[in-house]
Scaffold this active site. Structure first.
Site, PDB file in Angstrom:
ATOM      1  CD  GLU A  18     -11.938  36.586 -46.337  1.00 51.92           C
ATOM      2  OE1 GLU A  18     -12.893  35.834 -46.082  1.00 51.92           O
ATOM      3  OE2 GLU A  18     -11.207  37.079 -45.449  1.00 51.92           O
ATOM      4  CG  HIS A  77     -20.469  37.591 -47.151  1.00 49.47           C
ATOM      5  ND1 HIS A  77     -19.953  38.013 -45.953  1.00 49.47           N
ATOM      6  CD2 HIS A  77     -20.375  36.244 -47.152  1.00 49.47           C
ATOM      7  CE1 HIS A  77     -19.543  36.953 -45.263  1.00 49.47           C
ATOM      8  NE2 HIS A  77     -19.787  35.868 -45.965  1.00 49.47           N
ATOM      9  NE  ARG A 137     -22.583  30.890 -48.603  1.00 50.48           N
ATOM     10  CZ  ARG A 137     -21.577  31.667 -48.205  1.00 50.48           C
ATOM     11  NH1 ARG A 137     -20.416  31.632 -48.809  1.00 50.48           N
ATOM     12  NH2 ARG A 137     -21.727  32.524 -47.199  1.00 50.48           N
ATOM     13  CB  SER A 139     -21.519  30.191 -45.006  1.00 49.23           C
ATOM     14  OG  SER A 139     -20.388  29.642 -45.518  1.00 49.23           O
ATOM     15  CB  THR A 169     -13.592  30.968 -39.861  1.00 46.34           C
ATOM     16  OG1 THR A 169     -14.818  30.600 -40.487  1.00 46.34           O
ATOM     17  CG2 THR A 169     -13.617  32.438 -39.509  1.00 46.34           C
ATOM     18  CG  HIS A 199      -9.490  32.480 -43.711  1.00 46.29           C
ATOM     19  ND1 HIS A 199      -9.127  33.791 -43.813  1.00 46.29           N
ATOM     20  CD2 HIS A 199     -10.836  32.439 -43.921  1.00 46.29           C
ATOM     21  CE1 HIS A 199     -10.205  34.535 -44.061  1.00 46.29           C
ATOM     22  NE2 HIS A 199     -11.258  33.729 -44.121  1.00 46.29           N
ATOM     23  CG  HIS A 293      16.900  23.130 -61.657  1.00 49.91           C
ATOM     24  ND1 HIS A 293      15.665  23.313 -61.091  1.00 49.91           N
ATOM     25  CD2 HIS A 293      17.611  22.406 -60.770  1.00 49.91           C
ATOM     26  CE1 HIS A 293      15.631  22.728 -59.905  1.00 49.91           C
ATOM     27  NE2 HIS A 293      16.810  22.171 -59.690  1.00 49.91           N
TER      28      HIS A 293
END
Ligand code: HCA
Ligand code: CU
Length: 382
Positions: A18, A77, A137, A139, A169, A199, A293
């Site tokens: 990816e 993939h 797998r 998908s 996606t 995503h 802070h």
């Protein structure tokens, strides 16, 4: 926290697949091998690579990564075609991540195939890989824009798949939708795990991944920095931060202290800076500015810190360069600078001087030191 219990969570890093779809990415073989080793050293459970059918060089790279003998499981993939499955088996891949468009949009405009033809394709590809003994797998791409009925009909093919993937996606799913879909798959296919790949187009990628895990998904996809198509997917660091703050034990097996170098190396590789808002590894992830802070953090860091920077091998910074800087921060800064304690009056005077300058312009730490020395009547370093 997690409503359904399964085995331990598995983190799949797909930076090499990816992540290569990020518009500025270009990896050489050497980059890929180095990154695979770094991800393995960090401790990700699975590493996804592009299909060996992409090109002869891609097939050689898959074989080279397999030869590294990583502890992480390697997955390739693949499209649901016999050619992709055969190419994967020929390189010696033992884990295949098959995917096929499931939504009406992808069916009509990308695949241009009927649902029945797609089911046949899944059956053939999953069956071929499973019969060869691979971990499969499958998908359903664009799962969250696919009517539930169609999604289940596609998954009903199963055909020996050991895990079912539900990718968001286009990044439009909500945590509620992710939990509902993962829950439905768990009920319908007991014994088959689920994987989520989300995503980040609407900024929900980390939240959606957590929703999937809480609903019982066994595997979550990430990339270093969240790199991927468009604005990418769930980032490795974001997922680690999220899980760590639930329970540090959940991520104890990952080498979090390696994350800053990993993020920096991948950022350099693709020609970006580590984003200013990257969880855990942003330049200022542990810098405290406002007086309120800093004052609290100096007494008890957890007041304004989700994660102890030491976990990342980083150090906390209490800024003294803002007009919002408080006197407690200045007192500590001055004490370190001068090597002696400063009293309350000195701290007040130095703070006023600092704020007066910082009000007018941006200053750096060196300038802050000069201002403090001048305010306290101490000569600067030669
Ligand atoms: C892609 C699509 C994918 C696949 C995810 C998966 C997606 O870019 O090829 O295989 O689970 O986001 O749908 O990355
Ligand atoms: Cu994707």
């Amino acid at each position: 926290m997690r409503t359904t219990t399964t085995g331990p969570l598995r983190v799949l890093d797909t930076t090499l697949r990816e992540g290569e779809q990020f518009a500025q990415a270009h990896f050489t073989t050497e980059d890929r091998l180095r990154l695979a080793l770094a991800l393995d050293a960090f401790g990700v459970d699975e590493i996804e690579l592009p299909s060996p059918a992409v090109s002869p060089a891609a097939a050689e790279d898959v074989a080279a990564v397999l030869r590294l003998g990583l502890r992480a499981a390697v997955r390739v993939h693949l499209r649901c075609t016999p050619a992709d499955v055969e190419a994967a088996l020929a390189c010696g891949a033992r884990g295949v991540n098959l995917f096929l468009g499931a939504s009406p949009a992808l069916g009509a405009h990308s695949l241009r195939e009927t649902p029945r033809a797609r089911r046949d394709r899944v059956r053939a590809a999953v069956g071929l890989a499973a019969q060869a003994g691979a971990f499969v797998r499958f998908s359903a791409e664009d799962a969250f824009r696919t009517p539930r009925r169609d999604l289940l009909r596609l998954f009903d093919v199963e055909a020996g798949a050991r895990r079912l993937g539900v990718p968001d996606t286009v990044g439009t799913a909500t945590p509620e939708a992710v939990a509902a879909t993962v829950g439905a798959l768990r009920r319908r296919y007991p014994g088959i795990g689920q994987e989520f790949h989300g995503h980040n187009d609407t900024g929900c990628a980390i939240a959606n991944a957590i929703a999937a895990w809480q609903a019982g998904a066994e595997c979550l996809d990430v990339t270093v920095l969240g790199l991927g198509e468009r604005v990418g997917i769930t980032s490795l660091g974001g997922l680690m931060a999220r899980l760590y703050t639930f329970d540090p034990g959940l991520v104890a097996r990952y080498r979090l202290e390696q994350l800053p170098a990993l993020d920096a190396a991948v950022a350099a590789l693709v020609g970006v800076a580590v984003p200013f808002n990257q969880p855990l590894t942003a330049a200022h992830a542990f810098t405290h500015v406002a007086g309120v802070h800093s004052n609290a953090v100096l007494r008890a860091p957890h007041t304004y810190e989700a994660v102890d920077p030491a976990v990342l091998g980083r150090t906390r910074v209490v800024s003294v360069t803002s007009r919002l800087t408080g006197r407690h921060a200045v007192a500590r800064f001055a004490t370190e600078l001068l090597g002696r304690p400063v009293d309350a009056e000195e701290a007040r005077g130095a703070t006023a001087a600092l704020k007066a300058t910082a009000e007018r312009r941006r200053i750096d730490v060196g300038t802050a030191a000069d201002i403090v020395r001048a305010a306290l009547g101490v000569a600067g370093e030669a």
